[in-house]
Design a protein around this motif. Structure first.
Motif, short mmCIF file in Angstrom:
data_model
loop_
_atom_site.label_atom_id
_atom_site.label_comp_id
_atom_site.label_asym_id
_atom_site.label_seq_id
_atom_site.Cartn_x
_atom_site.Cartn_y
_atom_site.Cartn_z
N VAL A 29 -17.11 15.37 -53.62
CA VAL A 29 -16.56 14.88 -54.88
C VAL A 29 -15.69 15.99 -55.46
O VAL A 29 -16.18 17.09 -55.71
CB VAL A 29 -17.73 14.55 -55.85
N GLU A 30 -14.40 15.72 -55.63
CA GLU A 30 -13.47 16.77 -56.08
C GLU A 30 -12.74 16.31 -57.35
O GLU A 30 -12.14 15.24 -57.37
CB GLU A 30 -12.46 17.09 -54.96
N ARG A 31 -12.76 17.16 -58.35
CA ARG A 31 -12.16 16.80 -59.64
C ARG A 31 -10.64 16.68 -59.58
O ARG A 31 -10.04 15.82 -60.22
CB ARG A 31 -12.56 17.87 -60.67
N VAL A 42 -6.20 36.50 -50.03
CA VAL A 42 -7.54 37.10 -50.00
C VAL A 42 -7.72 37.88 -48.71
O VAL A 42 -7.08 37.59 -47.70
CB VAL A 42 -8.67 36.05 -50.13
N THR A 43 -8.62 38.85 -48.78
CA THR A 43 -9.05 39.54 -47.56
C THR A 43 -10.33 38.84 -47.13
O THR A 43 -11.28 38.72 -47.91
CB THR A 43 -9.33 41.02 -47.86
N PHE A 44 -10.33 38.33 -45.91
CA PHE A 44 -11.46 37.53 -45.43
C PHE A 44 -12.13 38.29 -44.29
O PHE A 44 -11.51 38.52 -43.24
CB PHE A 44 -10.92 36.17 -44.96
N GLY A 285 -21.31 29.35 -53.35
CA GLY A 285 -20.00 29.94 -53.65
C GLY A 285 -19.95 30.48 -55.08
O GLY A 285 -20.97 30.88 -55.65
N ASP A 286 -18.75 30.48 -55.67
CA ASP A 286 -18.58 31.06 -57.00
C ASP A 286 -19.51 30.43 -58.04
O ASP A 286 -19.90 31.07 -59.01
CB ASP A 286 -17.12 30.90 -57.47
N ALA A 287 -19.85 29.15 -57.86
CA ALA A 287 -20.76 28.48 -58.81
C ALA A 287 -22.09 29.22 -58.88
O ALA A 287 -22.70 29.33 -59.94
CB ALA A 287 -21.00 27.04 -58.36
N GLY A 298 -15.47 37.02 -52.18
CA GLY A 298 -15.97 35.69 -52.56
C GLY A 298 -15.73 34.63 -51.50
O GLY A 298 -16.59 33.77 -51.28
N SER A 299 -14.57 34.67 -50.83
CA SER A 299 -14.32 33.64 -49.81
C SER A 299 -15.22 33.89 -48.61
O SER A 299 -15.69 32.94 -47.97
CB SER A 299 -12.84 33.63 -49.41
N ALA A 300 -15.48 35.16 -48.31
CA ALA A 300 -16.39 35.49 -47.20
C ALA A 300 -17.80 34.97 -47.51
O ALA A 300 -18.46 34.37 -46.64
CB ALA A 300 -16.42 37.00 -46.99
C1 LIG Z 1 -6.98 36.57 -57.63
C2 LIG Z 1 -8.16 36.45 -56.74
C3 LIG Z 1 -8.25 37.25 -55.62
C4 LIG Z 1 -9.33 37.13 -54.75
N1 LIG Z 1 -9.40 37.93 -53.67
C5 LIG Z 1 -10.40 37.77 -52.78
C6 LIG Z 1 -10.45 38.56 -51.56
O1 LIG Z 1 -9.61 39.44 -51.32
N2 LIG Z 1 -11.47 38.31 -50.69
C7 LIG Z 1 -12.39 37.33 -50.89
O2 LIG Z 1 -13.25 37.11 -50.02
N3 LIG Z 1 -12.39 36.60 -52.04
C8 LIG Z 1 -11.43 36.81 -52.98
N4 LIG Z 1 -11.41 36.05 -54.13
C9 LIG Z 1 -12.53 35.12 -54.40
C10 LIG Z 1 -12.42 33.80 -53.67
O3 LIG Z 1 -11.13 33.24 -53.79
C11 LIG Z 1 -13.45 32.84 -54.25
O4 LIG Z 1 -14.69 33.48 -54.27
C12 LIG Z 1 -13.56 31.59 -53.43
O5 LIG Z 1 -12.32 30.92 -53.35
C13 LIG Z 1 -14.58 30.68 -54.10
O6 LIG Z 1 -14.58 29.44 -53.53
P1 LIG Z 1 -15.45 28.26 -54.16
O7 LIG Z 1 -15.24 27.11 -53.25
O8 LIG Z 1 -16.83 28.75 -54.43
O9 LIG Z 1 -14.82 27.99 -55.61
P2 LIG Z 1 -13.40 27.43 -56.04
O10 LIG Z 1 -12.31 27.97 -55.20
O11 LIG Z 1 -13.30 27.64 -57.51
O12 LIG Z 1 -13.47 25.87 -55.71
C14 LIG Z 1 -14.18 24.98 -56.54
C15 LIG Z 1 -13.68 23.56 -56.28
O13 LIG Z 1 -14.44 22.67 -57.08
C16 LIG Z 1 -13.57 21.83 -57.83
N5 LIG Z 1 -14.26 21.51 -59.08
C17 LIG Z 1 -14.43 22.31 -60.15
N6 LIG Z 1 -15.13 21.66 -61.08
C18 LIG Z 1 -15.42 20.45 -60.57
C19 LIG Z 1 -16.14 19.34 -61.06
N7 LIG Z 1 -16.71 19.34 -62.29
N8 LIG Z 1 -16.25 18.22 -60.29
C20 LIG Z 1 -15.67 18.17 -59.05
N9 LIG Z 1 -14.98 19.22 -58.55
C21 LIG Z 1 -14.87 20.33 -59.29
C22 LIG Z 1 -12.31 22.65 -58.02
O14 LIG Z 1 -11.18 21.82 -58.29
C23 LIG Z 1 -12.21 23.36 -56.67
O15 LIG Z 1 -11.58 22.57 -55.70
C24 LIG Z 1 -10.36 36.20 -55.04
C25 LIG Z 1 -10.29 35.41 -56.19
C26 LIG Z 1 -9.21 35.54 -57.05
C27 LIG Z 1 -9.15 34.70 -58.30
#
Ligand SMILES: Cc1cc2nc3c(=O)[nH]c(=O)nc-3n(C[C@H](O)[C@H](O)[C@H](O)COP(=O)(O)OP(=O)(O)OC[C@H]3O[C@@H](n4cnc5c(N)ncnc54)[C@H](O)[C@@H]3O)c2cc1C
Length: 383
Positions: A29-31, A42-44, A285-287, A298-300
Motif C-alpha cells: 500500500v503506497e501513499r 546513497v552509499t550502499f 526501515g526508517d519507520a 539507512g538503505s543498507a
Molecule cells: C539525503 C540523504 C542521504 C542519504 N544517504 C544515505 C547513504 O549514503 N547510505 C544509506 O544507506 N542511506 C542513506 N540515506 C538513508 C536512506 O535513503 C533511507 O534510510 C532509506 O531510503 C529508507 O527507506 P524506507 O523504505 O525505510 O523509507 P522511505 O524511503 O521514506 O520510504 C517510505 C515509503 O512509504 C511511503 N509512505 C509514507 N507514508 C505512507 C503512508 N501513510 N501510507 C502509505 N505509504 C506511505 C512513502 O511514499 C515511501 O514510498 C540517506 C537519506 C537521505 C535523506
C-alpha cells in the motif's frame, strides 16, 4: 501466509521481494500516486550489500551504480581546497559498497516484485486491528485487508507507527540539522561531468553530485541551532534565506529548484523505538530505526533488515513472537551502532566554525595523500 506492507520505498519493496522468496503473498500500500524516481545518491554497503547478494539483486544494483571520478572540496570563494581522486574515494568506501541513487535501488527491487506483488498506489492505512489469528488494515480506499502480518515500511513519519505504537514525538530524536535534496535539470558548468563538488561554510553545506549519465543531484545540509530557517515555510522560501551570500554555484543550483520534479526537505531526525513489533505489526526501515544520512547506512539497513526478517519468518513458521524477537535481537546491535555514529557525526557535520571545519575534513585530506591512499587501498580493497 500473507503480509500487508505499508510503503513502497526501499524497505517495503525489499520486504515484498524477500517474502515472495520464502513463499508468502503480499499487498503493498503506497501513499504516493505513482513510483518515485531519482532521489539522492546513497552509499550502499554493509549488511545491505550482503543481503542484496543473497537475494540475487546485486548484479542489477551494480549495473546502476555510479563511480565518482573526483570529489572536490571548495573554499568559500569557489577555489579548490583539496580533492580525492577515484582511487582515494574507492579506498574510503571499501570494495563491498557502491554509490547509487536511492530511486535506482527502488527500481531494481520494483522490477523483481511488480509481477508477483500487487501495489495499491495513492492509498494509505487509516486503522489497524489485530487479534490472535490475524491483522486487519482499513485503507483509505474504503477496503479492509486481512493478513497474517502487517509491515510498516512507511518511512520516518510512519503512519503505521503512529497508529500502533503512538505519536511520533515519543520516538523522534532531532539532530538539529535540515536536509534538502533534488535533481537538477542542468549541471552547473563549474562541476565537471562525473564529479562531486562540495562547499561547507558557516554551518551550511552544499554539494552537487554529477552522476555521469546526465543526471545531477543538488544536496543541502545545514545546522538549525542558529535558527536558520523553518520546515513549515518550505524549501523555496527557506533555502534562499539560509544559503544567501554563499556564492560559488549556489545561485545557479537554487534556481534549479524551480523546475525540479520533487524536493526532499526534512529535519535530520532519528527514530528510537524500544521494540520494533507489537504482536503482528512490525516496523521496518526508517519507520523503525531511521539512523539518518549522518550514518550513511539507512538503505543498507532497509535491505539487510528485510532479508533478515524473511529468514526469521521462514525459520519460525507460525510463531511470530519467536520470529520477530530473533530478528530484532540480530539486527538491533547494528542499528544502535549506526545511530551512535549518526549522533557523533552530527557534531562535526557542517561546523559553523572554520577550525572545526578544517578538523572535520582532516581525515579526507589525509586520504587524499598518496601514501595514505596506498595504505587504504591495500587495507580495504586488496585486503
Ligand atoms: C539525503 C540523504 C542521504 C542519504 N544517504 C544515505 C547513504 O549514503 N547510505 C544509506 O544507506 N542511506 C542513506 N540515506 C538513508 C536512506 O535513503 C533511507 O534510510 C532509506 O531510503 C529508507 O527507506 P524506507 O523504505 O525505510 O523509507 P522511505 O524511503 O521514506 O520510504 C517510505 C515509503 O512509504 C511511503 N509512505 C509514507 N507514508 C505512507 C503512508 N501513510 N501510507 C502509505 N505509504 C506511505 C512513502 O511514499 C515511501 O514510498 C540517506 C537519506 C537521505 C535523506
Amino acid at each position: 501466509m500473507r503480509a500487508i506492507i505499508i510503503g513502497a520505498g526501499i524497505a517495503g519493496l525489499a520486504a515484498a521481494l524477500r517474502l515472495h522468496q520464502i513463499g508468502w503473498e503480499s499487498l503493498i500500500v503506497e501513499r504516493a500516486p505513482h513510483r518515485r524516481g531519482g532521489g539522492y545518491a546513497v552509499t550502499f554497503g554493509g549488511i545491505g550489500y550482503d543481503a542484496a547478494e543473497r537475494m540475487g539483486i546485486l548484479p542489477a544494483l551494480q549495473a546502476r551504480a555510479f563511480i565518482t571520478n573526483e570529489l572536490v572540496y571548495h573554499k568559500p570563494n569557489g577555489q579548490r581546497r583539496f580533492s580525492l581522486n577515484r582511487e582515494a574515494i574507492a579506498a574510503t568506501m571499501g570494495s563491498r559498497s557502491m554509490n547509487i541513487l536511492r530511486g535506482d535501488i527502488e527500481t531494481v527491487l520494483y522490477e523483481q516484485v511488480h509481477d508477483n506483488t500487487p501495489i495499491r498506489f495513492g492509498t494509505t492505512v487509516t486503522a489497524v486491528n489485530q487479534n490472535d489469528t490475524g491483522v486487519h488494515a482499513t485503507l483509505s480506499d474504503g477496503t479492509v485487508e486481512h493478513a497474517d502480518l502487517l509491515i510498516g515500511a512507511d518511512g520516518l513519519h510512519s503512519t503505521t507507527r503512529t497508529l500502533v505504537f503512538g505519536p511520533e514525538d515519543n520516538y523522534r530524536l532531532d539532530l538539529d540539522h535540515m536536509v534538502a535534496v533534488y535533481m537538477l535539470d542542468k549541471r552547473p558548468a563549474a562541476i565537471a561531468e562525473g564529479t562531486t563538488g562540495t562547499l561547507s561554510t558557516g554551518g551550511r553545506t552544499i554539494a552537487v553530485i554529477s552522476i555521469g549519465d546526465g543526471r545531477n543531484v543538488a544536496f543541502f545540509g545545514y545546522r538549525t541551532d542558529r535558527n536558520l530557517g523553518n520546515l513549515a515555510d518550505g524549501p523555496h522560501k527557506v533555502l534562499p534565506q539560509v544559503y544567501d551570500g554563499m556564492g560559488w554555484v549556489v545561485p545557479e543550483v537554487l534556481a534549479g529548484m524551480k523546475t525540479t520534479e520533487s524536493i526532499y526537505f526534512d529535519t535530520i531526525s532519528q527514530m528510537v523505538v524500544d521494540r520494533w513489533s507489537r504482536g503482528r505489526v512490525v516496523l521496518l526501515g526508517d519507520a523503525a530505526w531511521c539512523v539518518t544520512l549522518f550514518a550513511g547506512y539507512g538503505s543498507a539497513l532497509a535491505v539487510g533488515g528485510a532479508d533478515l526478517l524473511g529468514t526469521a519468518l521462514r525459520d519460525n513458521p507460525g510463531d511470530f513472537d519467536a520470529a520477530l524477537t530473533r530478528w530484532e535481537a540480530e539486527l538491533r546491535p547494528e542499528v544502535e551502532r549506526k545511530q551512535k555514529l549518526g549522533q557523533r557525526v552530527k557534531s562535526v557535520y557542517a561546523p559553523a566554525n572554520p577550525v572545526a571545519l578544517w578538523l572535520s575534513q582532516l581525515p579526507l585530506r589525509l586520504a587524499a595523500l598518496p601514501p595514505v591512499r596506498r595504505y587504504m587501498a591495500r587495507r580495504f580493497i586488496k585486503g
